[in-house]
Write an enzyme that holds these catalytic residues in place. Structure first.
Site, PDB file in Angstrom:
ATOM      1  N   HIS B  11      -8.783  39.222  58.281  1.00 23.63           N
ATOM      2  CA  HIS B  11      -8.640  40.329  57.333  1.00 23.63           C
ATOM      3  C   HIS B  11      -9.382  41.562  57.843  1.00 23.63           C
ATOM      4  O   HIS B  11     -10.570  41.727  57.567  1.00 23.63           O
ATOM      5  CB  HIS B  11      -9.197  39.909  55.970  1.00 23.63           C
ATOM      6  CG  HIS B  11      -8.521  38.705  55.383  1.00 23.63           C
ATOM      7  ND1 HIS B  11      -8.758  37.423  55.840  1.00 23.63           N
ATOM      8  CD2 HIS B  11      -7.605  38.588  54.390  1.00 23.63           C
ATOM      9  CE1 HIS B  11      -8.012  36.571  55.145  1.00 23.63           C
ATOM     10  NE2 HIS B  11      -7.313  37.235  54.260  1.00 23.63           N
ATOM     11  N   HIS B 242      -4.510  44.123  55.078  1.00 17.83           N
ATOM     12  CA  HIS B 242      -5.373  43.212  54.337  1.00 17.83           C
ATOM     13  C   HIS B 242      -5.625  41.892  55.061  1.00 17.83           C
ATOM     14  O   HIS B 242      -6.768  41.541  55.338  1.00 17.83           O
ATOM     15  CB  HIS B 242      -4.803  42.919  52.945  1.00 17.83           C
ATOM     16  CG  HIS B 242      -5.518  41.810  52.250  1.00 17.83           C
ATOM     17  ND1 HIS B 242      -6.692  41.992  51.569  1.00 17.83           N
ATOM     18  CD2 HIS B 242      -5.258  40.470  52.173  1.00 17.83           C
ATOM     19  CE1 HIS B 242      -7.119  40.835  51.100  1.00 17.83           C
ATOM     20  NE2 HIS B 242      -6.267  39.890  51.444  1.00 17.83           N
ATOM     21  N   GLU B 386     -18.356  28.844  30.489  1.00 16.87           N
ATOM     22  CA  GLU B 386     -18.621  27.650  31.286  1.00 16.87           C
ATOM     23  C   GLU B 386     -18.584  27.955  32.787  1.00 16.87           C
ATOM     24  O   GLU B 386     -19.444  27.516  33.548  1.00 16.87           O
ATOM     25  CB  GLU B 386     -17.590  26.554  30.962  1.00 16.87           C
ATOM     26  CG  GLU B 386     -17.592  26.080  29.515  1.00 16.87           C
ATOM     27  CD  GLU B 386     -16.769  26.964  28.592  1.00 16.87           C
ATOM     28  OE1 GLU B 386     -16.106  27.911  29.086  1.00 16.87           O
ATOM     29  OE2 GLU B 386     -16.782  26.729  27.370  1.00 16.87           O
ATOM     30  N   HIS B 448      -9.839  17.935  23.718  1.00 20.75           N
ATOM     31  CA  HIS B 448     -11.265  17.820  24.006  1.00 20.75           C
ATOM     32  C   HIS B 448     -11.646  16.475  24.642  1.00 20.75           C
ATOM     33  O   HIS B 448     -12.808  16.265  24.982  1.00 20.75           O
ATOM     34  CB  HIS B 448     -12.077  18.023  22.727  1.00 20.75           C
ATOM     35  CG  HIS B 448     -12.188  19.474  22.333  1.00 20.75           C
ATOM     36  ND1 HIS B 448     -11.083  20.255  22.110  1.00 20.75           N
ATOM     37  CD2 HIS B 448     -13.266  20.283  22.156  1.00 20.75           C
ATOM     38  CE1 HIS B 448     -11.475  21.488  21.781  1.00 20.75           C
ATOM     39  NE2 HIS B 448     -12.784  21.532  21.818  1.00 20.75           N
TER      40      HIS B 448
END
Lengths: 646, 646
Positions: B11, B242, B386, B448
């Protein structure tokens, strides 16, 4: 409050604090008809703060949905009740999305809002003219994914997305001051959103805020200032009301405070009537919509779109052409070739990539970008927002009428993982195009090289993972993914792969999960099981073994889940259950060997990579990690010799 | 540009665009000394836009670090070179963090900035007086995790954190206009940050912006307006620069454009001298710091803290007390009990939770919150972040001097997963306290309830997963986690568990991964292997089998990774490699059975849950999913009968 008390489990605080705001929404603004919960032109409502599920169950019951019944609600959070701890779309009509993992409801709503604009651009206001409403809490607004959702919605100017923020200043640990000092409205404004504030405890004021939101062309965040557990005189405004029953005494006290004289689960007739009437508001709209639909030339097409029917007639000619002239291409390129056929045949597909379009090969020639200026476009530049893309795709699939697929590198399945799990749990037809699927990506190195990702995804229930070996397999895997109700992951190579499927087949072999690609010539001593880019390696290993008189079946296993789902006879034919002193099973996959014991047995040989990768050209890495025919064949022979099988 | 060209991979765009800004930072502001790259009071620099690794390698080489040499750089992205595709902290001193997965560098820097403030509060300016600098790209700023990092840093007022944003308006897909219309500075300001803008192509202006940043008490975002691939006349400002080599012609053209007449990898003496001098700026600071350290009463303590030495003398008295009076508690509670002893004995620990403090039981009695008003505190309210918590903990561990642990529900390991992977890859001693580790959490339901999480984490290299069965095992697992260099996950139950370890042991049995908890009384026909909350179920199954004269070993396996690492004799003793018609191996774990074939063999019995969970009280769910002694024992007997083993 009473349902949570009966369960002695649940979250009373949010439903009590947002009751007035939700009342405003469900009685005056939201377009729906409990008599036909799946009416395509209904507004969508997503309870992003999913722990407040009792609020939604109460609303559905009061407005006249067939379920939940009052008995269902009495059994809140009990085995068999559709009133689960968090709202699940597969349990109840009216629950548009399964929520609870915070932030994702909001991000799925962005996908729904995209689907509306897209379908509206195609079918017009007559058939598609609805909005998406969300209730989100402080948790949703702290989670990183809300940033991605805000960015996408702001960029795409999704004016029909309206988020009501339950601003109660309380999280589980206590005051939001413990962890946040942000100006939330300023942040949303910075993302191109319209923002409004109101007293969330006053339905009239919430209603005016909703009117403002509807009038604005931008997506709107409404700050509803509320009190958690509103009405419970001793506990309201505290974290104590968030995630536990209030207790007998406080429930009693709340009844007094709120002037509610009725016993638990009893709804006075006048209240029931009022709510029921509110729930019937939409029936007129629905009738009118049906009249418009009947009058539309696009009726049949529209209904098929909404039903999610998929045409697979693209597959055979596409595969025939590949068989006629087998290309040596990366499977990511093969995927693009398949997509050219798919996108031409199936107008419902909407592709995209999290800023890796040229690497994921997700954009086909005739796809125009879906932008704020052209919602009819079928390709989304999601930006560097993998998780936001995945959640948006869930929302699009749940909305219906579109079949989303989106690309990123397989390594970034980790970034999307919580949304992939919700794809699986919700049975949402989302297709994840995950390229650069092994050390074969080369120089980018260990941060970008998947090792444990394939097996980690295969461990997830209700998700199908495909890792095709060449262009034909890639096409078959695409077909299998499109025909499935739930989500699929396509793991695709960066590097070119030689064709392994050179003969026509009457059926989709990949749809069976695994198949015998080549039968042993000499007496079979070995079964080589490989996936994706390692299938051509397995073939070369097989050549070396056969040259030594050792017969080796080559099994290509693009999908372990599909193979596991086959009948016992088929599985026994491919992987016969004989002693490991008769046939040695060998797995070859450029990833962790964890879990491959399922196919090789304990005494089989597992060729893989049980460490992180390294930065180097792909060929050097295959060499370094012993993933070459020259390295593998001798290991097989050595083991056969040791076992006295030769 | 030349290194990327030599590798034909990499890059060039970011290093060329940010060269001037980085020059300003490394020659005028950053405090470091290449002669001692690990000098504790150095500033930390994190290249969050890790794909621009060549920029960092160039800076390290020019400023006089021992490595990379010019030959290392010539071998950029080749096997064996420390100049990997993305910067890896274990390859080169001076690389403070492994980056590449976008956004995480910035979020790790937040953790470093926390560690600085904390250690400064304890050891004073004399010993701890440094800053954390970051270069981040548009990708970092689109990723959701940057929102969590911004929120944490703003809330904790981490003034010594300075982020330089490479604002080049280009992403891989093209212009940032394709996917973003956000006012980035306004967003950071909304999060309590100071913001500055400057011409990123002018080192003098960047330097003034850095001065402003240093002077401000808030964390700072510096918008460096740059041009990607700056200097490549035909490609600069485009996505073409890039992620690919510029090509021979464009490299040639860039040489002309920049007036650089030297061949690749040749550094003119005056340039080398100038850079080297800049690299030696810090030697004076370092010498002075050493004088202050020598004069400090806290010298020994400080050096031990930085060396990461951990005292394990807390373990024996703690376990002795548990053996003396075995408690029936959830392992999350047992973890809190262990933490009371650990936090008293080890001042380096810093606990926290992503807004589940009371559920994760992560806060001990004497822990004060770490806040902007009290950086000496040892408990962080991370908020509902988190991923941000996990990445911050990585940064804290990389900084050194602190041992971070943090809690959330095991299901949300999915949210943290990309950071857990970086903990593993970087060998960062981070301890994840993951409670509510199965359907045993009950009513919250399938969103959950972890099913695939345990096995998915076990599949990850260099990560150790522990699932203790009672309070003694929990203490042992904590001790094992603390003594490890790398990361650990503790999977802990919500529900109470009966004690299974009631006798004293001379050594840490959990540190061996698995051990024989109870030996078969009758002739051994069965080995029951269980983890965590299922160990007491295995014991009860064993009772039932023994009552029928069927001998059953009970093996507790708190860590599969640790067990796999034991010597062959030990493993053979616990799980003898005999025919499955002699001994039946049975695994019992309330999660997916995927992967358990490794311990049961193909013909063993795997008891688990191969679907998503459900919402109901825990006991009902164990019943529903057949995870009770009454359900399991008959299945074992039936299989033994079928195999004619009785």
């Amino acid at each position: 409050m009473d349902a949570v008390e009966a369960a002695n489990s649940g979250h009373p605080g949010m439903p009590m604090g947002m009751a007035d705001a939700a009342t405003a929404l469900f009685t005056r603004h939201l377009k729906y008809d409990p008599a036909d919960p799946h009416w395509p032109d209904r507004d969508r409502f997503v309870l992003s703060a999913g722990h407040g599920s009792m609020l939604l169950y109460a609303l559905l019951h009061l407005t006249g949905y067939e379920r939940p019944t009052i008995d269902d609600i009495k059994c809140f959070r009990q085995l068999g009740s559709p009133c689960a701890g968090h709202p699940e779309n597969y349990e109840l009509a009216g629950v548009e999305a399964t929520t609870g993992p915070l932030g994702q409801g909001l991000a799925m709503a962005v996908g729904m809002a995209i689907a509306v604009r897209h379908l509206n651009a195609i079918y017009g206001d007559d058939l598609v003219d609805h909005r998406t409403f969300v209730i989100a809490g402080d948790g949703c607004l702290m989670e990183g994914i809300n940033h991605e959702a805000v960015g996408l919605a702001g960029h795409l100017k999704l004016g029909r997305l309206i988020v009501m923020w339950d601003d109660n200043r309380i999280t589980i640990d206590g005051s939001t001051d413990l962890s946040r000092n942000e100006d939330v409205l300023a942040r949303y404004a910075a993302g191109g959103w319209h923002t409004v504030e109101c007293d969330g405890l006053d339905a009239g004021k919430v209603s005016r805020a909703l009117d403002e939101a509807v009038a604005d062309e931008r997506p709107t965040l409404i700050r509803c200032k509320t009190i958690i557990g509103y009405g419970a005189p001793n506990k309201q405004g505290t974290a104590a009301t968030h995630g536990a029953a209030l207790g007998k005494d406080e429930v009693e006290a709340a009844r007094k405070e709120l002037g509610w004289d009725y016993p638990p689960f009893e709804i006075p007739t006048d209240v029931a009537k009022g709510w029921h009437a509110a729930g019937q508001r939409g029936s007129v709209d629905r009738a009118e919509w049906h009249r418009r639909l009947d009058a539309s030339k696009k009726k049949t097409e529209f209904l098929a779109r909404i039903a999610g029917k998929i045409d697979d007639r693209w597959l055979k000619p596409h595969v025939d052409a590949l068989i006629a002239k087998p290309p040596t291409v990366a499977t990511r390129k093969a995927s693009e070739m398949a997509l050219e056929a798919i996108n031409a045949a199936i107008p419902a597909t909407i592709g995209g990539s999290a800023d890796l379009t040229g690497s994921n090969n997700t954009k086909t020639k005739n796809q125009e970008p879906l932008t704020a200026e052209n919602y009819a476009g079928r390709y989304i530049y999601y930006g560097i927002r993998e998780f936001g893309m995945a959640a948006a795709m869930n929302g699009m699939a749940l909305h219906g009428g579109v079949v989303p697929y989106g690309g990123t590198f397989l390594i970034f399945s980790d970034y999307c993982r919580p949304a992939i799990r919700l794809s699986a749990l919700q049975n949402a037809r989302v297709i994840y195009v995950m390229t650069h699927d092994s050390i074969g990506l080369g120089e980018d190195g260990p941060t970008h090289q998947p090792i444990e990702q394939l097996q980690s995804l295969r461990a997830m229930p209700q998700l199908e993972v495909y890792r095709p070996a060449d262009a034909v397999e890639t096409a078959e895997c695409w077909a299998a993914a499109l025909e499935t109700d739930g989500p699929s992951v396509l793991a695709l190579s960066r590097q070119n792969l030689a064709p392994v499927r050179t003969k026509a087949s009457a059926r989709n072999l990949c749809a069976r999960g695994a198949y015998r690609l080549r039968k042993a010539a000499a007496t079979r001593k070995v079964i080589l099981i490989a996936t994706g880019s390692e299938v051509e390696i397995a073939l070369a290993v097989g050549d070396k073994l056969e040259a030594q008189g050792i017969g080796a079946d080559i099994v290509s296993m693009p999908s372990t889940e599909r193979f596991d789902a086959q009948d016992a006879d088929y599985r026994e034919d491919i992987l016969p259950d004989v002693s490991n002193t008769k046939i040695l099973r060998v797995s070859i996959e450029a990833g962790t060997t964890f879990g491959w014991e399922r196919y090789t047995g304990l005494h089989g040989l597992r060729i893989g990579i049980d460490r992180f990768g390294a930065s180097a050209p792909a060929a050097d890495l295959y060499e370094k990690f012993g993933l070459t025919p020259d390295a593998i064949a001798p290991r097989v022979v050595a083991l056969l010799t040791k076992r006295k099988m030769l």
